[in-house]
Design a protein around this motif. Structure first.
Motif, PDB file in Angstrom:
ATOM      1  N   SER A   1      -1.808  15.308   0.410  1.00  0.00           N
ATOM      2  CA  SER A   1      -2.306  14.265  -0.496  1.00  0.00           C
ATOM      3  C   SER A   1      -3.823  14.153  -0.424  1.00  0.00           C
ATOM      4  O   SER A   1      -4.477  13.881  -1.435  1.00  0.00           O
ATOM      5  CB  SER A   1      -1.655  12.914  -0.173  1.00  0.00           C
ATOM      6  OG  SER A   1      -2.117  12.391   1.050  1.00  0.00           O
TER       7      SER A   1
ATOM      8  N   GLU B   1       0.822  -1.212   0.000  1.00  0.00           N
ATOM      9  CA  GLU B   1       0.000   0.000   0.000  1.00  0.00           C
ATOM     10  C   GLU B   1       0.857   1.263   0.000  1.00  0.00           C
ATOM     11  O   GLU B   1       0.530   2.249  -0.662  1.00  0.00           O
ATOM     12  CB  GLU B   1      -0.928   0.003   1.219  1.00  0.00           C
ATOM     13  CG  GLU B   1      -2.171  -0.840   1.044  1.00  0.00           C
ATOM     14  CD  GLU B   1      -3.075  -0.278  -0.037  1.00  0.00           C
ATOM     15  OE1 GLU B   1      -3.414   0.919   0.012  1.00  0.00           O
ATOM     16  OE2 GLU B   1      -3.423  -1.049  -0.954  1.00  0.00           O
ATOM     17  N   GLU B   2       1.958   1.238   0.753  1.00  0.00           N
ATOM     18  CA  GLU B   2       2.838   2.399   0.796  1.00  0.00           C
ATOM     19  C   GLU B   2       3.446   2.669  -0.577  1.00  0.00           C
ATOM     20  O   GLU B   2       3.550   3.811  -1.017  1.00  0.00           O
ATOM     21  CB  GLU B   2       3.956   2.191   1.824  1.00  0.00           C
ATOM     22  CG  GLU B   2       3.489   2.139   3.272  1.00  0.00           C
ATOM     23  CD  GLU B   2       2.847   3.426   3.744  1.00  0.00           C
ATOM     24  OE1 GLU B   2       3.081   4.483   3.122  1.00  0.00           O
ATOM     25  OE2 GLU B   2       2.099   3.382   4.736  1.00  0.00           O
TER      26      GLU B   2
ATOM     27  N   GLN C   1     -10.633   5.608  -0.695  1.00  0.00           N
ATOM     28  CA  GLN C   1     -10.268   4.869   0.507  1.00  0.00           C
ATOM     29  C   GLN C   1      -8.934   5.382   1.048  1.00  0.00           C
ATOM     30  O   GLN C   1      -8.745   5.503   2.254  1.00  0.00           O
ATOM     31  CB  GLN C   1     -10.178   3.377   0.215  1.00  0.00           C
ATOM     32  CG  GLN C   1      -9.954   2.552   1.484  1.00  0.00           C
ATOM     33  CD  GLN C   1     -10.099   1.067   1.237  1.00  0.00           C
ATOM     34  OE1 GLN C   1      -9.874   0.583   0.137  1.00  0.00           O
ATOM     35  NE2 GLN C   1     -10.462   0.334   2.262  1.00  0.00           N
ATOM     36  N   ARG C   2      -8.014   5.739   0.139  1.00  0.00           N
ATOM     37  CA  ARG C   2      -6.745   6.309   0.564  1.00  0.00           C
ATOM     38  C   ARG C   2      -6.965   7.629   1.307  1.00  0.00           C
ATOM     39  O   ARG C   2      -6.320   7.902   2.314  1.00  0.00           O
ATOM     40  CB  ARG C   2      -5.842   6.527  -0.664  1.00  0.00           C
ATOM     41  CG  ARG C   2      -4.568   7.285  -0.401  1.00  0.00           C
ATOM     42  CD  ARG C   2      -3.713   6.667   0.676  1.00  0.00           C
ATOM     43  NE  ARG C   2      -3.361   5.290   0.376  1.00  0.00           N
ATOM     44  CZ  ARG C   2      -2.755   4.484   1.248  1.00  0.00           C
ATOM     45  NH1 ARG C   2      -2.481   4.910   2.465  1.00  0.00           N
ATOM     46  NH2 ARG C   2      -2.469   3.233   0.915  1.00  0.00           N
TER      47      ARG C   2
ATOM     48  N   ARG D   1      -8.451  -1.226   7.753  1.00  0.00           N
ATOM     49  CA  ARG D   1      -7.064  -1.062   7.313  1.00  0.00           C
ATOM     50  C   ARG D   1      -6.239  -0.310   8.349  1.00  0.00           C
ATOM     51  O   ARG D   1      -5.091  -0.668   8.617  1.00  0.00           O
ATOM     52  CB  ARG D   1      -7.037  -0.317   5.974  1.00  0.00           C
ATOM     53  CG  ARG D   1      -7.737  -1.048   4.863  1.00  0.00           C
ATOM     54  CD  ARG D   1      -6.993  -2.297   4.440  1.00  0.00           C
ATOM     55  NE  ARG D   1      -5.874  -1.966   3.600  1.00  0.00           N
ATOM     56  CZ  ARG D   1      -5.971  -1.764   2.287  1.00  0.00           C
ATOM     57  NH1 ARG D   1      -7.142  -1.879   1.678  1.00  0.00           N
ATOM     58  NH2 ARG D   1      -4.914  -1.481   1.587  1.00  0.00           N
TER      59      ARG D   1
ATOM     60  N   MET E   1     -10.332   3.090  -4.771  1.00  0.00           N
ATOM     61  CA  MET E   1      -8.981   3.056  -4.214  1.00  0.00           C
ATOM     62  C   MET E   1      -8.519   4.434  -3.765  1.00  0.00           C
ATOM     63  O   MET E   1      -7.959   4.596  -2.676  1.00  0.00           O
ATOM     64  CB  MET E   1      -7.994   2.479  -5.236  1.00  0.00           C
ATOM     65  CG  MET E   1      -6.572   2.395  -4.713  1.00  0.00           C
ATOM     66  SD  MET E   1      -5.414   1.622  -5.870  1.00  0.00           S
ATOM     67  CE  MET E   1      -5.907  -0.095  -5.715  1.00  0.00           C
TER      68      MET E   1
ATOM     69  N   ASN F   1      -5.959   8.203   5.261  1.00  0.00           N
ATOM     70  CA  ASN F   1      -5.080   9.295   5.685  1.00  0.00           C
ATOM     71  C   ASN F   1      -5.754  10.199   6.709  1.00  0.00           C
ATOM     72  O   ASN F   1      -5.111  10.673   7.656  1.00  0.00           O
ATOM     73  CB  ASN F   1      -4.629  10.111   4.479  1.00  0.00           C
ATOM     74  CG  ASN F   1      -3.453   9.475   3.760  1.00  0.00           C
ATOM     75  OD1 ASN F   1      -2.859   8.520   4.258  1.00  0.00           O
ATOM     76  ND2 ASN F   1      -3.115   9.981   2.596  1.00  0.00           N
TER      77      ASN F   1
ATOM     78  N   LEU G   1       0.688   4.103  -2.780  1.00  0.00           N
ATOM     79  CA  LEU G   1       0.359   5.476  -2.398  1.00  0.00           C
ATOM     80  C   LEU G   1       1.337   6.463  -3.032  1.00  0.00           C
ATOM     81  O   LEU G   1       0.933   7.460  -3.642  1.00  0.00           O
ATOM     82  CB  LEU G   1       0.396   5.622  -0.879  1.00  0.00           C
ATOM     83  CG  LEU G   1       0.397   7.062  -0.340  1.00  0.00           C
ATOM     84  CD1 LEU G   1      -0.883   7.788  -0.724  1.00  0.00           C
ATOM     85  CD2 LEU G   1       0.600   7.077   1.164  1.00  0.00           C
TER      86      LEU G   1
ATOM     87  N   GLN H   1       0.874   6.820  -6.655  1.00  0.00           N
ATOM     88  CA  GLN H   1      -0.333   7.611  -6.941  1.00  0.00           C
ATOM     89  C   GLN H   1      -0.056   9.104  -6.791  1.00  0.00           C
ATOM     90  O   GLN H   1      -0.511   9.910  -7.620  1.00  0.00           O
ATOM     91  CB  GLN H   1      -1.472   7.199  -6.000  1.00  0.00           C
ATOM     92  CG  GLN H   1      -2.104   5.866  -6.332  1.00  0.00           C
ATOM     93  CD  GLN H   1      -3.143   5.471  -5.301  1.00  0.00           C
ATOM     94  OE1 GLN H   1      -3.117   5.928  -4.163  1.00  0.00           O
ATOM     95  NE2 GLN H   1      -4.065   4.616  -5.699  1.00  0.00           N
TER      96      GLN H   1
END
Length: 385
Positions: free
Chosen positions: A346, A213-214, A279-280, A248, A276, A284, A217, A220
């Protein structure tokens, strides 16, 4: 009547004064030759911080053909700084301006009478999209035709700052995840009973997923800043995506000793978005709220459906200091140390540039800190791929 200000003077030179100052500079042949030979973005301002002259690089940066169209404007107004219109007095008069290096470098050189240099972060709106600039700014007092002016030089260090911030954050988070995974595998290697082994394997899977995931991210964010990020729409349920984000974040160390509670009236509603990316954003928001919450404390999250909009809110009881509030969404600003400023940036970048939403927050003693993300329930048909 003088305009209201929270920081620098709101007083402005008149149109006639600006024209007179422009003509005075224009008449100085030697200065014009030197100024025109400068490599980089440069402008000349008067005592009221208004532009009276600029070089071709400055005009090129703004994609304008005529110097006359920016005469009398202040630097923040010309680059459409996010805070330049906060107050009717314009650039330099809002609360946020107290933390702007560009304003402070001018004030320092006015007060000291010598050259001043500072770094500054400026968030602008270009073609309806958020853009962050990191600049090295200098202000040098000069006297021309019995007038006092200030030569401002702007050096764009955005690429350098972006790479530094992203790399520092990437390696920091990557090392944390790899370290955790390595520790779990070491315990497995040294022997464990069957039940313990199953639990360690489960935790290892979670750690490896977090590692992936990192990486995703940061890929992205790089794509978002370059304009290459693509939005993939699908129906998303508001309650389901909140529960998924909580699941998560619960596996992350920041949520291990704290609680996350969903509001009782949380909307259970389908809307269109990129699952996606959004959800990010929620992860955060939860991560930032949990980091500000003491052990045993609670973060509250919920969603409300109103007309054609859906509102997501994340609340914690901690109050953000005013100085931090004024700089919160800037890319390279962080309270966590050098190179750590990316979380709230972000959130705003992904939400406002790609999900067609709006991010805002309030933070005070009576309400704590509440971040709000507002999205349309239905995406315009011509936006997404």
């Amino acid at each position: 009547m003088e305009e209201k200000t929270f920081f620098a003077s709101a007083e402005r030179s008149t149109t006639k004064d600006i024209q007179r100052e422009f003509e005075a500079i224009k008449s100085q042949t030697f200065f014009n030759e030197i100024f025109g030979s400068l490599t980089g973005i440069a402008a000349v301002i008067d005592d009221n911080r208004q532009i009276v002259f600029a070089n071709n690089d400055f005009l090129s940066m703004l994609n304008i053909d005529s110097l006359e169209s920016i005469l009398g404007k202040r630097p923040g107004e010309v680059v459409t700084c996010l805070h330049a219109s906060n107050e009717t007095g314009g650039c330099g008069t809002s609360k946020s301006c107290a933390y702007c290096g560009a304003i402070n470098v001018i004030l320092d050189s006015q007060k000291s009478g010598i050259k001043s240099i500072k770094e500054t972060r400026i968030t602008t709106i270009a073609n309806g999209k958020l853009k962050s600039l990191d600049l090295n700014v200098s202000s040098t007092p000069i006297t021309l035709a019995d007038h006092r002016f200030y030569v401002m030089i702007f050096q764009d260090i955005s690429d350098e700052k972006r790479r530094f911030a992203l790399e520092r954050i990437f390696f920091h988070d990557l090392l944390n995840s790899v370290g955790g995974l390595n520790g779990l595998l070491s315990i497995l290697k040294n022997g464990a009973d069957e039940d313990e082994a199953r639990e360690l394997i489960k935790l290892s899977e979670e750690a490896s997923r977090e590692l992936l995931e990192e990486i995703i991210l940061h890929r992205q964010i790089r794509a978002a800043e370059s304009g290459d990020l693509r939005v993939k729409l699908e129906p998303v349920n508001s309650l389901e995506i909140i529960e998924a984000a909580i699941g998560r974040i619960k596996s992350h160390e920041v949520g291990s000793t704290k609680n996350v509670m969903i509001t009782e009236n949380c909307s259970d509603y389908y809307f269109e978005t990129d699952r996606m990316l959004f959800q990010r954003v929620l992860i955060n928001l939860l991560k930032n709220a949990l980091e500000a919450t003491p052990n045993g404390g609670t973060v509250i999250i919920g969603a409300e459906s109103q007309d054609n909009m859906i509102h997501f809110k994340v609340k914690n009881d901690t109050v953000i200091p005013e100085e931090v509030q004024m700089q919160l969404f800037q890319r390279s600003f962080s309270t966590k140390g050098q190179g750590r400023g990316i979380g709230t940036y972000s959130i705003k970048l992904l939400t406002e540039n790609y999900l067609l939403g709006k991010v805002s927050f309030i933070s005070n003693a009576s309400e704590g800190t509440v971040f709000s993300v507002v999205l349309c329930k239905v995406f315009p048909a011509d936006i997404a791929d």
